[in-house]
Write an enzyme that holds these catalytic residues in place. Structure first.
Site, PDB file in Angstrom:
ATOM      1  N   HIS A  69      27.769   9.921  13.954  1.00 38.73           N
ATOM      2  CA  HIS A  69      26.547   9.124  14.047  1.00 38.73           C
ATOM      3  C   HIS A  69      26.322   8.601  15.463  1.00 38.73           C
ATOM      4  O   HIS A  69      25.218   8.640  15.985  1.00 38.73           O
ATOM      5  CB  HIS A  69      26.644   7.971  13.048  1.00 38.73           C
ATOM      6  CG  HIS A  69      25.373   7.216  12.857  1.00 38.73           C
ATOM      7  ND1 HIS A  69      24.212   7.794  12.396  1.00 38.73           N
ATOM      8  CD2 HIS A  69      25.070   5.897  13.063  1.00 38.73           C
ATOM      9  CE1 HIS A  69      23.253   6.883  12.308  1.00 38.73           C
ATOM     10  NE2 HIS A  69      23.750   5.731  12.721  1.00 38.73           N
ATOM     11  N   PHE A  70      27.385   8.089  16.075  1.00 40.94           N
ATOM     12  CA  PHE A  70      27.356   7.655  17.463  1.00 40.94           C
ATOM     13  C   PHE A  70      28.058   8.719  18.298  1.00 40.94           C
ATOM     14  O   PHE A  70      29.160   9.134  17.970  1.00 40.94           O
ATOM     15  CB  PHE A  70      28.050   6.309  17.634  1.00 40.94           C
ATOM     16  CG  PHE A  70      27.295   5.150  17.041  1.00 40.94           C
ATOM     17  CD1 PHE A  70      26.209   4.605  17.689  1.00 40.94           C
ATOM     18  CD2 PHE A  70      27.684   4.595  15.829  1.00 40.94           C
ATOM     19  CE1 PHE A  70      25.511   3.528  17.154  1.00 40.94           C
ATOM     20  CE2 PHE A  70      26.995   3.525  15.279  1.00 40.94           C
ATOM     21  CZ  PHE A  70      25.902   2.984  15.944  1.00 40.94           C
TER      22      PHE A  70
END
Length: 284
Positions: A263-264
């Site tokens: 996600h990051f």
């Protein structure tokens, strides 16, 4: 050099990071949940030689004002209003939007309000298609969006827990030891401010208003066709690869770059992300 600044917008103090020559193309970095412009601390120096970089914190995030939910109606419209006000105050009339997670709903609202000002998109693990919503968030948030009560709030509170904040950074990483604990330690300290859980729950519930705007956003994508770079961590369980590919139906000219990330993506990939942005948008 990155400068750390504050502006007053609609009576609220808004924090933002600024770097690069103001005569260069402006790139506005819009952060996700549960973080702030802190997530861009490594990316900004990589971009500042070719761009004028602005990275604001939304109301309720980072170093910006975080009024209690009883004093501020937390919604994506309200977050966008304050970013829009900051942009106007800085006199920015043309900019590229980098959007991650919550940055998408803020950025796409800005785009539909001021399409001629948006010179391009950098889309990184943010969603504008139902197909991109992962099973995990769907199980938690669909009940909340249908009916907010003690039971559905309890499930949503799991997204405010320290273990979840850490998981969001580590999931899908090539090497979890390369992901700085500063990420989740910083974010969690701000999430845990007294009473701030209610503000975040209001936003989690309000996320349903973004889904209601998807068709309007798609139409705007097709009508205005901004140059688009999609950079996507393919191991993201929240916003899936189907969500990345879905953009291509309405932005067929977009360039899609896959990263072996979750996600990051920036802890492991900031130089690579900066290189892709420069290749797409830096003046020649």
């Amino acid at each position: 050099m990155t400068l750390y600044k504050f502006a007053t917008v609609d009576g609220r103090q808004i924090f933002y990071r600024e770097a690069g020559d103001a005569g260069l193309p402006t790139l506005i970095l819009l952060h996700g949940f549960p973080t702030s412009s802190f997530m861009f601390r490594d990316l900004i120096p990589e971009l500042a030689d070719r761009f004028h970089v602005i990275a604001p914190d939304y109301v309720g995030f980072g170093q910006s004002d975080a009024p209690p939910a009883t004093e501020f109606a937390y919604s994506f419209e309200a977050l966008t209003d304050h970013v829009e006000g900051l942009i106007a105050q800085l006199g920015l009339t043309s900019y590229i939007l980098y959007m991650q997670d919550y940055g998408g709903p803020v950025g796409f609202r800005l785009f539909t309000r001021h399409p001629q000002a948006v010179a391009g998109f950098v889309i990184q693990n943010t969603n504008a298609y139902v197909a991109g919503v992962g099973e995990m968030p769907a199980q938690v948030f669909l009940p909340l969006w249908n009916k907010r009560d003690a039971t559905t709030e309890a499930a949503a509170r799991g997204f405010l827990a320290p273990a979840t904040t850490r998981f969001q950074y580590q999931v899908g990483a090539r090497n979890v030891e390369a992901i700085s604990p500063d990420n989740w330690t910083h974010d969690q300290a701000l999430l845990d401010r007294p009473g701030h859980d209610l503000a975040q729950l209001d936003l989690l519930e309000n996320y349903k208003t973004n889904i209601a705007l998807y068709e309007r956003w798609h139409e705007a994508f097709r009508t205005h066709a901004p140059p688009t770079l999609i950079i996507w961590g393919r191991n993201d369980p929240f916003f899936t690869t189907a969500g990345a590919e879905a953009f291509l139906a309405d932005l067929p000219q977009a360039r899609l770059v896959w990263l072996d990330a979750g996600h990051f993506v920036l802890d492991e990939n900031a130089p690579a992300v900066a290189a892709e942005i420069k290749a797409s948008f830096a003046p020649q």
